[in-house]
Scaffold this motif. Structure first.
Motif, PDB file in Angstrom:
ATOM      1  N   PRO A 136       0.810  -1.224   0.000  1.00 27.45           N
ATOM      2  CA  PRO A 136       0.000   0.000   0.000  1.00 27.45           C
ATOM      3  C   PRO A 136       0.842   1.271   0.000  1.00 27.45           C
ATOM      4  N   VAL A 139       1.684   2.196  -3.469  1.00 25.04           N
ATOM      5  CA  VAL A 139       0.559   2.830  -4.168  1.00 25.04           C
ATOM      6  C   VAL A 139       0.576   4.335  -3.946  1.00 25.04           C
ATOM      7  N   ALA A 140       0.760   4.760  -2.694  1.00 23.17           N
ATOM      8  CA  ALA A 140       0.770   6.187  -2.373  1.00 23.17           C
ATOM      9  C   ALA A 140       1.977   6.885  -2.983  1.00 23.17           C
ATOM     10  N   ALA A 396      -2.508  -0.353  -7.420  1.00 24.49           N
ATOM     11  CA  ALA A 396      -3.692  -0.269  -6.578  1.00 24.49           C
ATOM     12  C   ALA A 396      -4.527  -1.544  -6.678  1.00 24.49           C
ATOM     13  N   THR A 430      -3.191   2.020   2.960  1.00 27.28           N
ATOM     14  CA  THR A 430      -3.095   2.921   1.809  1.00 27.28           C
ATOM     15  C   THR A 430      -3.585   4.318   2.167  1.00 27.28           C
ATOM     16  N   CYS A 451       4.560   2.123   7.202  1.00 28.84           N
ATOM     17  CA  CYS A 451       3.617   1.163   6.608  1.00 28.84           C
ATOM     18  C   CYS A 451       4.071  -0.274   6.830  1.00 28.84           C
TER      19      CYS A 451
END
Length: 466
Positions: A136, A139-140, A396, A430, A451
């Protein structure tokens, strides 16, 4: 004797005089960049943008984008090639070598260590939980890169439309990447011919944003192209590229796993257009079905390892080679065979990058004022934003859902998530990563650390993380 020493001193002084920044300073900067090269090419380019263009002001924005455009046209990892190109601009050939080697070294070491751990210990709850937190975060980070690169590259609505068209072509219609890039170049040329004002640079990187960059947008590099120089680069590059493959063929036989890997991955190094994902399907098919170097499950896990280590994603081929050589060691110890296969594959994958940059960069530098070429490359830059956005969508889908299904309706070819398969833990992490990246503007390493810790806590407390 003194004459040789004097000649060596003169050569060293000449190299130092041509350095835009002190070589030691550049080495330190490239090492720090190498520790932050997570998140695939989008994140890696964003790190170099922030460090070299925004903060240190070593290179101008348009010069940086011009180099990136050239690297996007080459096979291989464009982010590492961009590092070689900028390193060459700053400190000549030794600068390019240092930047390119440091760019891949941490990832190569990390993935080799993880390959050994994977073979020795297999899947563990701790490793699975860590990956559940890191995915996740990626993704960011990629979403942030889309925003940053788009903000700087899309200075006109026509370029925004071109980026959107590139995204749709890849994400919805499954059009091959080379066709998208060729169409973007043609569109950029057409825009430059009929609407030249659309291609003028935006305000970012101008004098009011800070001091003038050390490498100005309109300055020429001192190393001029020539036939003699090109011939020397080609000969040296090809010899260095081929020598290890020839050595393992002579020492282990032409039918050994090492010879097969050297030849196979030398071939993939020259067809890797459009980033690692464009070629990994082919690599997986051949490595799993033809050579039986590893299983399909191993391939997926290797990709996850490569996604969460620094450096280019194509480094996953090192994992493939390690497992292949470990499973087919011949007369060698399996562990020694695995390390040899991994190192050989890393060598034949990345040496061509240096060859392409050192050979072509002087010519590309002289073409920066060619308006038609610049317009075509600007079109490619706009399309790259769409390419990165497509990569963000891919991350994602894979990070937040365990299942997807393909839609094939006429010209449309795309994957949609099975919403019942959403992973609540991944979704929550996320959301936290997006806040850390966009609202709090934390660094990549801090976001990844937080994370990973969240994923570990979730896994150890029994929450579903995979």
């Amino acid at each position: 004797m003194n004459t040789k020493r004097d000649r060596a001193d003169a050569t060293a002084q000449a190299a130092t005089a041509r350095d835009v920044v002190p070589f030691r300073t550049a080495l330190k900067a490239w090492f720090l960049i190498s520790l932050q090269t997570f998140g695939g090419p989008a994140g890696q380019i964003a790190v170099m943008q922030r460090t070299l263009v925004d903060e240190r002001r070593w290179i101008g924005q348009q010069r940086f984008l011009h180099a990136l455009n050239y690297c996007m046209l080459l096979p291989g990892p464009e982010a590492q090639q961009l590092a070689i190109y900028v390193g060459w601009l700053l400190n000549g050939v030794r600068g390019g070598l240092a930047a390119g080697i440091l760019f891949v070294l941490p990832g190569a070491i990390a993935l080799l260590a993880l390959s050994i751990v994977y073979v020795a210990f297999g899947d563990t709850t701790i490793v699975t939980a860590l990956f559940a937190g890191l995915a996740p975060a990626v993704v960011a980070i990629v979403a942030q890169a889309v925003h940053r690169v788009g903000k700087r590259a899309l200075s006109h609505p026509l370029l925004v439309a071109l980026a959107a068209a590139a995204f749709a072509a890849l994400a919805l219609f499954g059009i091959p990447f080379p066709i998208v890039i060729a169409a973007a170049a043609l569109a950029g040329w057409a825009i430059g011919r009929w609407k030249p004002n659309a291609l003028k640079a935006g305000g970012h990187g101008s004098a009011q944003d800070g001091p003038a960059p050390l490498i100005a947008d309109d300055a020429l590099h001192h190393e001029a192209p020539s036939g003699k120089r090109a011939a020397r680069i080609i000969v040296i590059g090809l010899v260095l590229w081929a020598a290890p493959v020839l050595a393992v063929a002579l020492l282990t036989g032409t039918d050994s796993v090492f010879t097969a890997q050297g030849l196979f991955f030398s071939g993939t190094a020259v067809v890797t257009f459009g980033g690692a994902y464009a070629v990994l399907a082919y690599v997986a098919q051949r490595a799993v079905e033809h050579y039986a170097w590893l299983s399909a499950g191993d391939m997926v896990k290797g990709l996850a390892l490569a996604e969460t280590t620094p450096g280019p994603l194509i480094m996953v081929v090192q994992f493939v080679a390690f497992l292949g050589a470990y499973h087919h060691p011949g007369d060698l110890n399996p562990w020694a065979a695995g390390v040899l296969g991994a190192l050989l594959t890393t060598w034949v994958t990345f040496v061509p990058c240096f060859l392409f940059i050192f050979l072509g960069a002087p010519y590309i530098e002289r073409l920066r004022n060619n308006q038609k070429l610049s317009a075509a490359l600007t079109g490619i830059t706009a399309a790259v934003v769409g390419v990165i956005a497509n990569l963000a969508l891919y991350f994602a889908l894979t990070a937040l859902f365990t299942d997807t299904h393909d839609i094939n309706a006429g010209p449309l070819h795309f994957a949609v998530p099975v919403f019942a398969s959403i992973q609540p833990v991944a979704l929550a992490i996320t959301a936290i990563a997006l806040v850390l990246v966009f609202a709090l503007k934390w660094s990549v390493l801090r976001v990844l650390g937080v994370c990973a810790a969240l994923g570990l806590i979730a896994g150890l407390t029994g929450l579903p993380v995979a």
